[in-house]
Design a protein around this motif. Structure first.
Motif, short mmCIF file in Angstrom:
data_model
loop_
_atom_site.label_atom_id
_atom_site.label_comp_id
_atom_site.label_asym_id
_atom_site.label_seq_id
_atom_site.Cartn_x
_atom_site.Cartn_y
_atom_site.Cartn_z
N SER A 11 -14.02 70.22 -3.58
CA SER A 11 -13.00 70.78 -4.47
C SER A 11 -12.32 72.00 -3.89
O SER A 11 -12.90 72.75 -3.09
CB SER A 11 -13.65 71.15 -5.81
OG SER A 11 -14.70 72.07 -5.58
N GLY A 61 -9.72 67.53 0.82
CA GLY A 61 -9.57 67.84 -0.60
C GLY A 61 -8.11 67.79 -0.99
O GLY A 61 -7.26 67.38 -0.20
N ASN A 115 -8.32 67.96 -7.89
CA ASN A 115 -9.60 67.51 -7.36
C ASN A 115 -9.96 66.11 -7.85
O ASN A 115 -10.71 65.38 -7.19
CB ASN A 115 -10.71 68.49 -7.75
CG ASN A 115 -10.50 69.86 -7.16
OD1 ASN A 115 -10.29 69.99 -5.96
ND2 ASN A 115 -10.55 70.89 -7.99
#
Length: 304
Positions: A11, A61, A115
């Motif tokens: 994340s 990410g 995310n």
């Protein structure tokens, strides 16, 4: 493509931090200070921690296209993290709302945002990068499909800090070598694996996790240090005594430092000893990534 030693799949958040004398009770309103944004997200935190210490790190990410995205990415760039696996999606950048009291203890609420786009298909776009990594590091702030796919693609060592503890594939989770967890997370992982326990004893938890099939386990115990467990036995890891200012991101500092040392060929116990000192350093500063040491900083020592 040259191999990257550490690849973090995780994340990336913007952290909104406030300070209060004490945490409010349910239904209570308190006046606080702060209200500023900084970079966060467990994946980004751990990548920055490792990068600042000189490790070869790449991040996979997602962020949004909102104003918070650049604030979330800037520290990774400064830490030398390879950003080829980071993209902007239609979602907003992930948000963590952090409240810190005068004792340095925190509560955190996370809104996933972009995310949530780090799914099986997103991870597949970076299959070569993951497969070439010596160490794959993951957490629990991305979708299970992305977590599972990354574990399946990995050919090197897999290190998992399943925080928060979310449902992921059993086979993929058990690839962790080690599983990094605190006592609360360790109990939740055992429950997820079908071995629920009421125990809070670190040794009991560590043995139970090994019995479930983990090759190794590292339990982080805050001011009590850490516990390393594998087939050779259990090793207590002391931590320096420091005056904590803010514990936000200290566990991530530990994780990043831990894999940085593993990538240098250190044993589990030696990597954990180093990581405990880095985590203690982070507790003496404000915020997450802003409190992390570089390779040139003097780390606190363990007394005795």
């Amino acid at each position: 493509m040259s191999a990257t030693k550490i690849v973090v799949v995780g994340s990336i958040n913007a952290d909104l931090t406030t300070r209060v004398p004490r945490h409010p009770k349910p239904g209570e309103t308190l006046l606080g200070d702060g209200g500023f944004f900084s970079a966060g997200g467990k994946g980004a935190n751990q990548a920055v921690a490792a990068g600042l210490l000189g490790a070869d790190v790449a991040m996979i990410g997602a962020v949004g296209t909102d104003p918070q995205a650049e604030a979330a990415l800037a520290p990774m760039r400064r830490a030398g993290v390879d950003m080829q696996g980071v993209a902007a999606t239609a979602e907003t950048t992930g948000l963590a709302v952090i409240t810190v009291d005068d004792a340095g203890e925190n509560t955190i609420v996370v809104v996933p945002g972009a995310n949530a786009d780090v799914t099986h298909s997103y991870v597949d776009e970076h299959a070569e990068l993951i497969a070439g990594a010596e160490i794959l590091l993951m957490q629990g702030e991305i979708p299970a499909s992305g977590f599972n796919r990354a574990a399946d693609l990995a050919t090197g060592r897999v290190v998992v800090n399943l925080a928060p503890v979310v449902p992921v594939g059993r086979e993929q989770l058990l690839r962790a070598d080690p599983l990094l967890a605190n006592e609360h997370e360790a109990a939740l992982v055992l429950g997820q694996l079908g071995a629920p326990t009421d125990s809070t004893d670190p040794r009991t938890l560590a043995h139970a996790l090994l019995e479930q099939g983990f090759t190794s386990v590292v339990l982080t115990l805050g001011a009590d240090g850490a516990l390393v467990a594998d087939a050779t036995g259990l090793t207590d890891i002391p931590t320096p005594r420091v005056e904590a200012v803010d514990t936000t991101g200290c566990g991530d500092a530990f994780a990043g430092a831990f894999v940085a040392r593993l990538a240098e060929g250190a044993r589990l116990d030696d990597a954990a000893r180093y990581a405990a000192r880095v985590g203690a350093f982070a507790a003496t500063g404000h915020g997450a990534q802003d409190s992390y040491p570089s390779a040139d900083d003097a780390l606190p020592e363990v007394e005795g």
